[in-house]
Design an enzyme around this catalytic site. Structure first.
Site, mmCIF file in Angstrom:
data_model
loop_
_atom_site.group_PDB
_atom_site.id
_atom_site.type_symbol
_atom_site.label_atom_id
_atom_site.label_comp_id
_atom_site.label_asym_id
_atom_site.label_seq_id
_atom_site.Cartn_x
_atom_site.Cartn_y
_atom_site.Cartn_z
ATOM 1 N N ASP A 1 0.861 -1.176 0.000
ATOM 2 C CA ASP A 1 0.000 0.000 0.000
ATOM 3 C C ASP A 1 0.904 1.235 0.000
ATOM 4 O O ASP A 1 1.656 1.447 0.942
ATOM 5 C CB ASP A 1 -0.877 -0.044 1.264
ATOM 6 N N THR B 1 -2.990 5.856 -3.921
ATOM 7 C CA THR B 1 -1.851 6.487 -3.232
ATOM 8 C C THR B 1 -0.556 6.237 -3.990
ATOM 9 O O THR B 1 0.331 7.079 -3.988
ATOM 10 C CB THR B 1 -1.710 5.930 -1.803
ATOM 11 N N THR B 2 -0.465 5.060 -4.624
ATOM 12 C CA THR B 2 0.767 4.755 -5.367
ATOM 13 C C THR B 2 0.816 5.588 -6.650
ATOM 14 O O THR B 2 1.830 6.199 -6.975
ATOM 15 C CB THR B 2 0.818 3.258 -5.722
ATOM 16 N N ASP C 1 -9.265 0.169 1.963
ATOM 17 C CA ASP C 1 -9.172 0.741 0.610
ATOM 18 C C ASP C 1 -10.427 0.423 -0.197
ATOM 19 O O ASP C 1 -11.001 1.272 -0.854
ATOM 20 C CB ASP C 1 -7.955 0.162 -0.147
#
Length: 558
Positions: free
Chosen positions: A66, A99-100, A409
């Site tokens: 994550d 987020t990545t 998520d």
């Protein structure tokens, strides 16, 4: 050092210990830092992603892919790298997913600004070009979007799968997807700000989805991951206060309190002077009567279960056991709120103010169960509960923590779609369409801004490129083929003069095999809000970092 008039020595303005990077050097340093951060998590994008293992100073181990979690644990000293890490946190809080991607995109935007800087283009010109491109990119996203019905389970399942498919828990995808959907749709309710009289319109009707407060994850180590489920109600880790109380009740009447059921002690140091031995007994009797009164006020409403956030004295337990009432004490406030939402009870602050309407009757079954070596209270089979508990089982703490992260998520993704029911194709299709659109639109931009404008288009291609890279297929061939597909589609759309709409081009990369597929057929969709937020955050942060031209470091004397 100031400019030197003739005959003068150098004038030192800053402290000698201060380090200072200015102009080009600072900008290039920032770009290097951004590139380093993006490289840390580049391999964690897509379904074929790698895991990272992080050791913290205390010797704890975190194993995750994550993006936000990795960057939270990494200790960085460079100021620009820190602000990049802040990005992924903002993204996580705002929309919970992507987020990545946001870090990879922002890093790529900065890397592609480097040639412009070296070519002496002023940073503000680059920033203007980037902002123009951002507006155009958002317009392209609007064109690609597909409106979806939140209650269309198949479409929603595919959507959540595309979110969790890239995570560690993808082996148990089906359970996870069902759990996330169930939890969010349980907690969702139309917000009270809408007037009751207005006709129901799913798009103007705002939903209120408070996952943090009303969908609690209880992690119980042991058992199989297949045993995880979403309860139609609430559970918490407490045992009944007295061993003779009932441990299973059907259709219980539940009373929730947040006042103590014991004698009130003085706030400060209170001393009582007793002169007569009778007075001592009187005082004890008064204490007992006080507790008895409270219990009688409660028993008058014939509840089956009494739950309080404060203590329950032995005497109160005695009265409750006699009246066949099960009691719990010292429950967390958050658990109490959830229980109130699930059972329809109201939390009462004083026993003399209880009304019949405060008693919760919507719970179908109360039962104490032992899981592992702890007792849990289950309140299940509630009718239309607006709160729920997600029970996670799994082999070890590490597995449970990672699954909890993945589940949160997934729930965020469902929540975003409930808020804004639009989807965009995943698998790099949206990014490629934006890249293609910006390339075409860039030809119409005049002046120096054209270069930076088109750089944003190039930067967008980093997502399909990274997906292909993580699959292990030939990156150049795959990305070129994808680009050709989108370009051919655009040419077709432009050649249609009669104004009929072509619909979006949904070709992207299948993250598992690395082949090109139509995302409509593969069924990989992402929430509109996540994608748009990712693009906005990445461009805006890149603009901010580009405008830094001076880094002064050195501490002041204390």
């Amino acid at each position: 050092m100031a400019g030197m008039p003739p005959g003068m020595g150098p004038i030192m303005v800053l402290n000698a210990k201060t380090q200072r990077q200015t102009g080009r050097q600072a900008q290039l340093g920032n770009i290097q830092a951004a590139r380093a951060v993006a490289d840390i998590i580049r391999t964690t994008l897509g379904p074929r992603s790698m895991l990272k293992m992080l050791l913290d100073p205390m010797g704890g181990v975190v194993i995750t892919n994550d993006g936000n979690c990795i960057l939270r644990e990494v200790d960085v000293s460079h100021p620009t790298a820190k602000s990049m890490i802040e990005l992924s946190r903002a993204q996580d809080e705002e929309v919970g997913d992507g987020t990545t991607s946001v870090i990879i995109l922002a890093g790529e935007m900065l890397i592609l600004a480097e040639p412009h800087l070296r070519g002496n283009v002023h940073p503000t010109v680059i920033v203007q070009g980037y902002n123009l491109a951002l507006q155009e990119a958002l317009r392209i996203c609007e064109r690609q979007a597909l409106v979806v019905d939140v209650h269309d389970t198949d479409r929603m399942k595919k959507l959540v799968q595309s979110c969790i498919g890239t995570k560690f828990s993808s082996r148990w995808n089906d359970i996870m997807v069902d759990m996330a959907l169930q939890a969010v749709l349980t907690v969702a309710r139309t917000s009270s700000s809408n007037s009751e009289s207005s006709p129901y319109n799913p798009y103007t009707h705002k939903m209120e989805v408070d996952i943090k407060r009303y969908a609690k994850v209880e992690k119980v180590p042991g058992g199989e991951i297949h045993e995880s489920r979403v309860l139609k109600g609430v559970m918490f880790n407490k045992d009944v206060t007295h061993s003779k109380m009932r441990r299973k009740i059907e259709n219980p009447r539940i009373l929730l309190l947040d006042s103590p059921l014991e004698y009130k002690k003085g706030e400060s140091q209170t001393s009582v002077e007793i002169t007569d031995s009778e007075d001592w007994n009187t005082m004890l009797r008064m204490e007992e009567e006080y507790v008895e009164n409270m219990c009688m006020e409660i028993i008058a409403f014939k509840p089956d279960i009494v739950i309080t956030e404060k203590g329950v004295s032995d005497l109160a337990q005695h009265f409750f056991t006699k009246a066949n009432i099960t009691a719990f004490r010292r429950l967390r406030k958050t658990d109490n709120n959830r229980l109130a939402r699930a059972t329809g009870a109201t939390i009462v602050s004083r026993t003399d103010e209880i009304q019949e309407s405060d008693i919760g009757t919507r719970c179908g079954l109360f039962e104490m169960r032992k899981i592992g070596d702890e007792y849990f209270a289950f309140f299940e089979e509630c009718e239309d509960p607006k709160a729920c508990t997600i029970l996670l089982r799994g082999g070890s703490k590490d597995v449970l923590n990672e699954i909890e992260r993945n589940l949160s998520d997934a729930m965020q993704v469902v929540r975003n779609v409930v808020y804004n029911p639009k989807l965009l194709p995943g698998g790099g299709a949206t990014e490629m369409a934006v890249a293609m659109g910006l390339r075409r639109a860039g030809l119409k931009v005049e002046g120096v801004q054209q270069g930076p404008f088109q750089s944003v288009g190039e930067a967008m291609e980093v997502i399909p490129r990274t997906l292909a890279q993580n699959c292990g297929v030939s990156v150049i061939r795959t990305v070129t083929e994808l680009r050709a597909k989108h370009a051919a589609f655009y040419d077709k759309a432009e050649s249609k003069t009669d104004g009929e709409d072509m619909g979006p081009c949904n070709w992207g990369i299948d993250g598992k095999t690395g082949k090109l597929v139509d995302m409509e057929e593969l069924g990989i969709w992402e929430p509109f809000s996540v994608k748009v937020q990712t693009i906005k955050t990445a461009v805006e942060s890149a603009c901010m970092i580009l405008r830094i031209d001076d880094i002064v470091s050195g501490s002041k004397k204390k």
